[in-house]
Scaffold this motif. Structure first.
Motif, mmCIF file in Angstrom:
data_model
loop_
_atom_site.group_PDB
_atom_site.id
_atom_site.type_symbol
_atom_site.label_atom_id
_atom_site.label_comp_id
_atom_site.label_asym_id
_atom_site.label_seq_id
_atom_site.Cartn_x
_atom_site.Cartn_y
_atom_site.Cartn_z
ATOM 1 N N ALA A 128 0.857 -1.190 0.000
ATOM 2 C CA ALA A 128 0.000 0.000 0.000
ATOM 3 C C ALA A 128 0.885 1.230 0.000
ATOM 4 C CB ALA A 128 -0.903 0.007 1.236
ATOM 5 N N GLY A 129 0.403 2.275 -0.654
ATOM 6 C CA GLY A 129 1.143 3.539 -0.652
ATOM 7 C C GLY A 129 2.404 3.449 -1.481
ATOM 8 N N ASP A 130 3.293 4.436 -1.262
ATOM 9 C CA ASP A 130 4.551 4.465 -1.996
ATOM 10 C C ASP A 130 5.656 4.797 -0.993
ATOM 11 O OD1 ASP A 130 4.416 7.230 -1.517
ATOM 12 O OD2 ASP A 130 3.199 7.501 -3.320
ATOM 13 N N LYS A 131 6.863 5.070 -1.485
ATOM 14 C CA LYS A 131 7.990 5.291 -0.575
ATOM 15 C C LYS A 131 8.348 6.773 -0.451
ATOM 16 C CE LYS A 131 9.876 0.598 -1.059
ATOM 17 N NZ LYS A 131 11.100 -0.236 -1.050
ATOM 18 N N LYS A 132 7.377 7.642 -0.839
ATOM 19 C CA LYS A 132 7.717 9.070 -0.922
ATOM 20 C C LYS A 132 7.879 9.755 0.422
ATOM 21 C CE LYS A 132 5.554 9.704 -5.416
ATOM 22 N NZ LYS A 132 4.387 10.195 -6.136
ATOM 23 N N THR A 133 7.436 9.119 1.526
ATOM 24 C CA THR A 133 7.647 9.787 2.818
ATOM 25 C C THR A 133 9.031 9.499 3.375
ATOM 26 O OG1 THR A 133 6.764 8.019 4.232
ATOM 27 C CG2 THR A 133 5.172 9.635 3.384
ATOM 28 N N TYR A 134 9.798 8.622 2.719
ATOM 29 C CA TYR A 134 11.180 8.433 3.188
ATOM 30 C C TYR A 134 12.209 8.570 2.079
ATOM 31 C CZ TYR A 134 9.675 3.457 2.515
ATOM 32 O OH TYR A 134 9.136 2.287 2.053
ATOM 33 N N GLN A 135 11.929 8.090 0.861
ATOM 34 C CA GLN A 135 12.872 8.316 -0.236
ATOM 35 C C GLN A 135 12.675 9.735 -0.782
ATOM 36 O OE1 GLN A 135 12.181 5.011 -2.909
ATOM 37 N NE2 GLN A 135 13.163 3.571 -1.507
ATOM 38 N N MET A 136 13.725 10.269 -1.425
ATOM 39 C CA MET A 136 13.703 11.682 -1.807
ATOM 40 C C MET A 136 12.860 11.968 -3.045
ATOM 41 S SD MET A 136 17.590 12.973 -1.254
ATOM 42 C CE MET A 136 17.184 14.414 -2.237
ATOM 43 N N ASP A 137 12.371 13.191 -3.107
ATOM 44 C CA ASP A 137 11.644 13.682 -4.271
ATOM 45 C C ASP A 137 12.634 13.882 -5.426
ATOM 46 O OD1 ASP A 137 10.333 15.270 -6.175
ATOM 47 O OD2 ASP A 137 9.240 16.409 -4.653
ATOM 48 N N PRO A 138 12.386 13.238 -6.583
ATOM 49 C CA PRO A 138 13.314 13.393 -7.726
ATOM 50 C C PRO A 138 13.549 14.843 -8.136
ATOM 51 C CG PRO A 138 11.805 11.592 -8.153
ATOM 52 C CD PRO A 138 11.322 12.261 -6.884
ATOM 53 N N ALA A 139 12.695 15.748 -7.705
ATOM 54 C CA ALA A 139 12.837 17.159 -8.095
ATOM 55 C C ALA A 139 13.897 17.892 -7.273
ATOM 56 C CB ALA A 139 11.492 17.871 -7.948
ATOM 57 N N ASN A 140 14.421 17.262 -6.216
ATOM 58 C CA ASN A 140 15.259 18.008 -5.269
ATOM 59 C C ASN A 140 16.742 17.692 -5.372
ATOM 60 O OD1 ASN A 140 12.843 18.932 -4.483
ATOM 61 N ND2 ASN A 140 12.886 18.062 -2.420
ATOM 62 N N ALA A 141 17.556 18.747 -5.391
ATOM 63 C CA ALA A 141 19.015 18.597 -5.420
ATOM 64 C C ALA A 141 19.664 19.098 -4.128
ATOM 65 C CB ALA A 141 19.592 19.345 -6.623
ATOM 66 N N ARG A 142 19.253 20.283 -3.641
ATOM 67 C CA ARG A 142 19.861 20.811 -2.405
ATOM 68 C C ARG A 142 19.654 19.841 -1.253
ATOM 69 N NH1 ARG A 142 17.003 25.456 -3.893
ATOM 70 N NH2 ARG A 142 15.569 25.049 -2.189
ATOM 71 N N GLU A 143 18.489 19.203 -1.243
ATOM 72 C CA GLU A 143 18.174 18.277 -0.156
ATOM 73 C C GLU A 143 19.158 17.096 -0.138
ATOM 74 O OE1 GLU A 143 14.114 16.981 -0.431
ATOM 75 O OE2 GLU A 143 14.382 15.550 1.201
ATOM 76 N N ALA A 144 19.680 16.744 -1.316
ATOM 77 C CA ALA A 144 20.665 15.646 -1.367
ATOM 78 C C ALA A 144 21.916 16.034 -0.598
ATOM 79 C CB ALA A 144 21.014 15.317 -2.816
ATOM 80 N N LEU A 145 22.280 17.318 -0.656
ATOM 81 C CA LEU A 145 23.460 17.762 0.085
ATOM 82 C C LEU A 145 23.207 17.678 1.584
ATOM 83 C CD1 LEU A 145 24.559 20.818 -2.107
ATOM 84 C CD2 LEU A 145 25.360 18.462 -2.183
ATOM 85 N N ARG A 146 21.976 17.989 2.009
ATOM 86 C CA ARG A 146 21.651 17.869 3.444
ATOM 87 C C ARG A 146 21.737 16.410 3.878
ATOM 88 N NH1 ARG A 146 16.407 20.399 5.640
ATOM 89 N NH2 ARG A 146 17.632 20.392 7.561
ATOM 90 N N GLU A 147 21.190 15.517 3.064
ATOM 91 C CA GLU A 147 21.274 14.084 3.387
ATOM 92 C C GLU A 147 22.735 13.655 3.515
ATOM 93 O OE1 GLU A 147 19.353 11.683 4.172
ATOM 94 O OE2 GLU A 147 17.319 12.274 3.649
ATOM 95 N N ALA A 148 23.541 14.105 2.559
ATOM 96 C CA ALA A 148 24.950 13.708 2.547
ATOM 97 C C ALA A 148 25.678 14.253 3.779
ATOM 98 C CB ALA A 148 25.615 14.205 1.269
ATOM 99 N N GLN A 149 25.417 15.534 4.091
ATOM 100 C CA GLN A 149 26.072 16.136 5.266
ATOM 101 C C GLN A 149 25.680 15.402 6.540
ATOM 102 O OE1 GLN A 149 24.630 20.110 4.790
ATOM 103 N NE2 GLN A 149 26.274 20.668 3.353
#
Ligand code: PBG
Length: 330
Positions: free
Chosen positions: A220-241
Motif C-alpha cells: 500500500a502507498g509508496d515510498k515518498k515519505t522516506y525516499q527523496m523527491d526526484p525534483a530536489n538537489a539541495r536536499e541531497a546535500l543535506r542528506e549527505a552532510q
C-alpha cells in the motif's frame, strides 16, 4: 600550404587524431575494481531466472559462490547481496531481517570462507522481510515508523557484521540510522565494519524491476515519505552532510544515470568516496533495447558507466559488472 587551410591557434581535433593520442588525453578510465556487483540470493538448490531482469537470476548459495568467483577472476572485488525471502517468513514486524542464521548471514559466511579477499557488502533495510513491502515498520494508519525501524536496522546490521560482512549499506532512508548503526557496531566490537550509506536515494520508478526480483513492492502507498523527491538537489546535500556527520564511510547516489548532477554536486561538497547505483530500471532499458537489436549493448553499457564515473562516482553498483569487466579486457 593548402589554399583552403587557415591558421587557428586551437584545433581540438589534434588531440583526437589517433587512438594513441586519445589514450594520452583521456580523463576518465573505468576499472573493474570500481565495480560493485549486486547479486540476488535464494534458499535451496537451483537458480531462478528473474523475469523482470533478463540475464539476472536468484542464485542458490552454491551459484552465488560460483558467480562471485567468476566475477572476482575478472577483477571485481566487491559484491552486494539482496535476498529473496520466502513469503512465509515475511511479516509486518520483519523479524527475519535480523536472524543470525538467516539467508544473508549464511551467504556472507560462505563467501568469506571461499573468497576471503572479496569485499562483502549487505543491504540494510526491511523491505525483503516486511510483508508490507516497505523499508520501515508500518503503523496501522500507514505511517512509516522512523525510530522503531532504526532499532531493527541496527540488529540487522549487527547480524551481518557478526557473519563477516565488510560493509553494511543502509538503503532504508530513515533519519538517524547511520549514527545508530555506527554506535551499535562499535559497541559490539565491529569498529572495522564500514557503512556505505544510501545518502541520496530517490523515490524512483526505476526500481520497478528490482521489486519484481524480490517480490518487495509496497502493498500500500509508496515510498515518498522516506525516499527523496526526484525534483530536489539541495536536499541531497543535506542528506549527505547528515550521513557524513553520523559516521558514514562512503555516500551513495541512487539511481545513477538520471542523477548525474547529484553525483557531481556531492563530489564537490564532500571528501568522502562517492558510490552510484545504476539501478534495475537503467539495466532493463539497456538490456531490452539491445535485445531488440536497437542499441549496441557493450558500447552503451561502457558509455553509461563512463558517464557515471566522469560525473564523480568513485565506485558503481551495476548489474553489468561482470560483463563490463570482461569487455574492459577485450
Ligand atoms: C530496498 C532497495 C531497493 C533497491 C535497492 N535496495 C528498492 C527500493 O527502494 O524500493 C533498488 C535497486 C534497483 O532497482 O536496482 N531497500
Amino acid at each position: 600550404m593548402n589554399d583552403a587551410a587557415f591558421s587557428l591557434p586551437h584545433r581540438l581535433r589534434r588531440n583526437r587524431r589517433t587512438a594513441a593520442i586519445r589514450g594520452l588525453v583521456r580523463e576518465t578510465t573505468l576499472r573493474a575494481e570500481q565495480f560493485i556487483y549486486p547479486l540476488f540470493i535464494k534458499e535451496g538448490v537451483g537458480d531462478e531466472a528473474i523475469d523482470s531482469m533478463p540475464g539476472c537470476s536468484r542464485l542458490s548459495l552454491d551459484s552465488l559462490v560460483r558467480e562471485a568467483t567468476a566475477a572476482h577472476a575478472l577483477g571485481i572485488n566487491a559484491v552486494v547481496l539482496f535476498p529473496a525471502i520466502d513469503s512465509l517468513l515475511k511479516c509486518p514486524q520483519a523479524i527475519e531481517c535480523a536472524n543470525p542464521i538467516g539467508l544473508v548471514p549464511r551467504a556472507i559466511q560462505r563467501l568469506k570462507e571461499e573468497l576471503p579477499e572479496l569485499a562483502v557488502i549487505t543491504d540494510v533495510a526491511l523491505d525483503p522481510y516486511n510483508s508490507d513491502g516497505h523499508d520501515g515498520l508500518v503503523a496501522p494508519d500507514g505511517t512509516i515508523l522512523n525510530d522503531e525501524t532504526v532499532g531493527l536496522l541496527c540488529a540487522q546490521a549487527l547480524s551481518h557484521a557478526e557473519a563477516g560482512a565488510d560493509i553494511v549499506a543502509p538503503s532504508d532512508m530513515m533519519d538517524g540510522r547511520v549514527g545508530a548503526i555506527r554506535a551499535a557496531l562499535d559497541h559490539e566490537g565491529f569498529t572495522h565494519v564500514s557503512i556505505l550509506s544510501y545518502a541520496a536515494k530517490y523515490a524512483s520508478a526505476y526500481y520497478g524491476p528490482f521489486r519484481g526480483a524480490l517480490d518487495s513492492a509496497p502493498k500500500a502507498g509508496d515510498k515518498k515519505t522516506y525516499q527523496m523527491d526526484p525534483a530536489n538537489a539541495r536536499e541531497a546535500l543535506r542528506e549527505a552532510q547528515m550521513d557524513e556527520a553520523e559516521g558514514a564511510d562512503i555516500l551513495m547516489v541512487k539511481p545513477a544515470g538520471p542523477y548525474l548532477d547529484i553525483i557531481a554536486a556531492l563530489r564537490g561538497a564532500t571528501t568522502l568516496p562517492i558510490a552510484a547505483y545504476q539501478v534495475s530500471g537503467e539495466y532493463l532499458m539497456i538490456k531490452s533495447a539491445a535485445a531488440a537489436g536497437w542499441l549496441d549493448e557493450k558500447k552503451v553499457v561502457l558509455e553509461s558507466l563512463t558517464g557515471i564515473h566522469r560525473a564523480g562516482a568513485d565506485m558503481i553498483l551495476t548489474y553489468f559488472a561482470r560483463d563490463a569487466a570482461r569487455w574492459l579486457r577485450e
